[in-house]
Design an enzyme around this catalytic site. Structure first.
Site, PDB file in Angstrom:
ATOM      1  N   HIS A  36      -5.564  -4.158   3.812  1.00 53.08           N
ATOM      2  CA  HIS A  36      -6.920  -4.287   3.272  1.00 53.08           C
ATOM      3  C   HIS A  36      -7.375  -5.750   3.265  1.00 53.08           C
ATOM      4  CE1 HIS A  36      -8.204  -0.303   2.172  1.00 53.08           C
ATOM      5  NE2 HIS A  36      -7.088  -0.054   1.509  1.00 53.08           N
ATOM      6  N   ASP A  46       0.146   8.159   4.802  1.00 53.04           N
ATOM      7  CA  ASP A  46      -0.960   8.948   4.266  1.00 53.04           C
ATOM      8  C   ASP A  46      -2.214   8.813   5.113  1.00 53.04           C
ATOM      9  OD1 ASP A  46      -1.197   6.302   3.550  1.00 53.04           O
ATOM     10  OD2 ASP A  46      -1.770   6.668   1.476  1.00 53.04           O
ATOM     11  N   HIS A  47      -2.409   7.622   5.674  1.00 52.71           N
ATOM     12  CA  HIS A  47      -3.565   7.349   6.536  1.00 52.71           C
ATOM     13  C   HIS A  47      -3.246   6.099   7.338  1.00 52.71           C
ATOM     14  CE1 HIS A  47      -4.493   3.983   3.925  1.00 52.71           C
ATOM     15  NE2 HIS A  47      -4.382   4.790   2.882  1.00 52.71           N
ATOM     16  N   GLU A  73       5.956  -5.172 -13.250  1.00 47.18           N
ATOM     17  CA  GLU A  73       4.773  -6.033 -13.222  1.00 47.18           C
ATOM     18  C   GLU A  73       3.661  -5.407 -14.063  1.00 47.18           C
ATOM     19  OE1 GLU A  73       4.124  -9.021 -11.844  1.00 47.18           O
ATOM     20  OE2 GLU A  73       6.150  -9.254 -11.030  1.00 47.18           O
ATOM     21  N   GLU A 125       7.421   5.315  -2.413  1.00 45.38           N
ATOM     22  CA  GLU A 125       6.220   4.830  -1.731  1.00 45.38           C
ATOM     23  C   GLU A 125       6.307   3.340  -1.400  1.00 45.38           C
ATOM     24  OE1 GLU A 125       1.382   4.351  -2.289  1.00 45.38           O
ATOM     25  OE2 GLU A 125       2.733   4.171  -4.008  1.00 45.38           O
ATOM     26  N   SER A 175      -6.303   7.122  -0.331  1.00 46.87           N
ATOM     27  CA  SER A 175      -4.935   7.497  -0.704  1.00 46.87           C
ATOM     28  C   SER A 175      -4.867   8.558  -1.786  1.00 46.87           C
ATOM     29  CB  SER A 175      -4.164   6.244  -1.161  1.00 46.87           C
ATOM     30  OG  SER A 175      -4.025   5.331  -0.107  1.00 46.87           O
TER      31      SER A 175
END
Length: 549
Positions: A356, A393-394, A306, A347, A126
């Site tokens: 992931h 982005d991917h 956070e 985003e 990223s």
């Protein structure tokens, strides 16, 4: 011998598949789970639908205005499989079959594909991708806001190779600018809009090696205040902004949430001091204070909800943290007061992080929330003056597979079982933590709730974290000059196309009424491009493999 139930299910699955593939008649009981409109059996339904779509395309007029505003929505890890699966989930959450659901993203008239490879890797991260689509220059894995002449983790290679982003170009042109993310604001995607770093992991000075500090490099969090005057900053990342030992206001007993900075700087207080007496600014860390911020009287906002990344949408406490829809709305209402317009990066960063960990349910719910934020952006802006771009982005190694019935839960299991006489889910990963082989067989998931937000999909190859994927990603656009976002393009093209549309940066031809190509002078240092790249490139590869998220 298999059990009667197993044999029955296996026979049913194989028979169903065989009949489907052979185009044979299926007994009515096989359709009991199918969900579709009976009108779809009439050919005229599809012909009429196609004609309406055709006419809408024929009637489309090009919008060649100069864009006053740019709304850029980035779905981190939102590959085409994720996009498709999220569309189905969004419909199913509304008690529809899902496949025919129209996402907000689906309404964008201009669509293209983007090649995502980085200079040194076939499959990117990223940081490299963000540098490409924000700064207009492809670079190496794990590096932020620098050209490919810089080496991952090597501070000295960073000097003189910094590249700026469209966020800075917009600010220099007099526009207001902002970043909204569901990750920490120092994470790869937002960081590429303002920082220059030989390593994406240098979130605070505590994350930097002594050599990098000695050579004069600075951490990403400190650059958030220094490099570009950003009007709106919304996301997570409190602990990278405060000194070691600073208790977090929300989690005072959690040591991992305390401040990390070794230089004793409190960047939140520094940011507040920079704004004192000059403008109306607010720093907030909870939803109550966030809701109290009046966009009409606010010039600057920093909201860090956070210590690190925000909670997943499925786990968010709505009393403490606003949704991505709410943060997007607040940002736009603050920024749009500028008569010169604005640039806003939004985003959906945790789509990627859910993938992931192999949790497809979590990733899809993040994508659905992201789509609602896009809808809010369109609602608050005017299409004739606002270029809205949506992109990933991917991609990730998640796939849709099997032969599930129409309307079957996208998070469910395929009715067609594998040759090991065991079921599998419609969504699976090429690699990741879901690879579990016990005594030579896969887990039996017949009695497992695969719709649970914490369910980890099975994967073909065991890896601690599912990797990214290298296929092209989609880019969608609407508004002024949206037709520029078509075809198959290199990822770095996106920044230049957005800049051209709004007349920011170096290429001002659009607002000057010119279309001829400007003269571009390119030089190539053969030594740098060739032999000198050898040992440094090898070091970069080794360092890159330690952080691929």
């Amino acid at each position: 011998m298999c059990s009667p139930l197993l044999c029955c299910n296996f026979f049913y699955s194989c028979t169903h598949l065989l009949l489907v593939l052979q185009g044979q008649y299926l007994h009515p009981f096989l359709f009991q789970n199918l969900k579709y409109n009976t009108e779809e059996e009439n050919p005229e339904f599809w012909r009429s639908q196609a004609q309406k779509t055709l006419q809408s395309v024929l009637d489309r007029k090009l919008n060649t205005n100069v864009a006053k505003n740019i709304l850029f929505f980035l779905g981190d890890g939102m590959g085409i499989a994720t996009y498709t699966a999220a569309r189905i989930l969004k419909g199913q959450l509304q008690n529809q079959s899902g496949e025919e659901t129209v996402m907000t993203m689906d309404t964008f008239p201009n669509v293209g594909l983007v090649k995502t490879y980085s200079v040194d890797f076939q499959i990117p991260d990223s940081a490299a991708t963000a540098t490409a689509y924000l700064c207009g220059v492809k670079t190496n894995l794990n590096t932020i806001g620098v050209s490919a002449a810089a080496r991952n983790g090597v501070c000295k290679s960073q000097k003189g190779n910094e590249v700026t982003s469209i966020l800075k170009w917009a600010k220099d042109a007099g526009k207001s600018v902002g970043i909204v993310t569901t990750t920490r604001v120092q994470h790869a995607t937002p960081a590429a809009s303002y920082a220059h770093s030989a390593s994406r992991t240098w979130y605070s000075d505590a994350d930097m090696p002594a050599a990098a500090k000695r050579d004069g490099c600075t951490d990403i969090a400190s650059q958030l205040l220094k490099n570009t005057d950003i009007d709106v900053i919304i996301g997570g990342g409190r602990k990278y902004m405060t000194p070691t030992g600073t208790k977090d206001p929300e989690y005072p007993r959690d040591l991992s949430s305390w401040g990390k900075r070794k230089d004793k700087r409190n960047l939140i207080e520094e940011w507040q001091s920079l704004k004192t007496g000059k403008v109306k600014s607010h720093y907030v860390w909870n939803k109550k204070d966030f809701d109290a911020v009046d966009p009409e009287t606010t010039d600057y906002l920093m909201a860090l909800f956070e210590p690190s990344d925000l909670r997943f949408e499925a786990e968010r406490d709505p009393s403490m943290d606003p949704s991505i829809v709410e943060t997007t709305e607040k940002a736009i209402r603050i920024l749009q007061k500028n008569p010169n317009g604005f640039f806003l990066l939004v985003e959906g960063g945790r789509i990627d992080q859910a993938h992931h960990s192999g949790r497809a349910s979590m990733a899809l719910h993040e994508t659905v929330a992201f789509d609602y934020a896009i809808a809010k952006g369109l609602e608050l802006t005017k299409e004739h003056e606002t270029l809205t771009v949506v992109m990933a982005d991917h991609s990730h190694t998640v796939t849709l597979n099997g032969y599930p019935f129409r309307g079957q839960s996208i998070l469910g299991k395929s009715p067609v079982w594998a040759t090991d006489f065991l079921p599998y889910t419609t969504l699976m990963y090429g690699n990741g933590p879901g690879h579990k082989i016990i005594n030579g067989t896969r887990p039996d998931i017949r009695n497992v709730d695969t719709k649970n937000k914490n369910y980890v999909q099975q994967s073909a190859v065991p890896t601690e974290s599912a990797t990214h994927s290298g296929e092209d990603v989609v880019v969608l656009a609407r508004g002024p000059m949206a037709h520029l976002f078509q075809g198959v393009q290199e990822q770095n093209y996106i920044a230049h196309a957005m800049a051209y549309t709004a007349c920011v940066g170096a290429d001002l031809r659009h607002c000057q009424g010119q279309t001829e190509s400007p003269v571009v002078h390119t030089t190539l240092d053969n030594n740098r491009a060739g032999g000198a790249r050898g040992s440094a490139a090898l070091l970069s590869v080794l360092l890159a493999l330690t952080r691929l998220m």
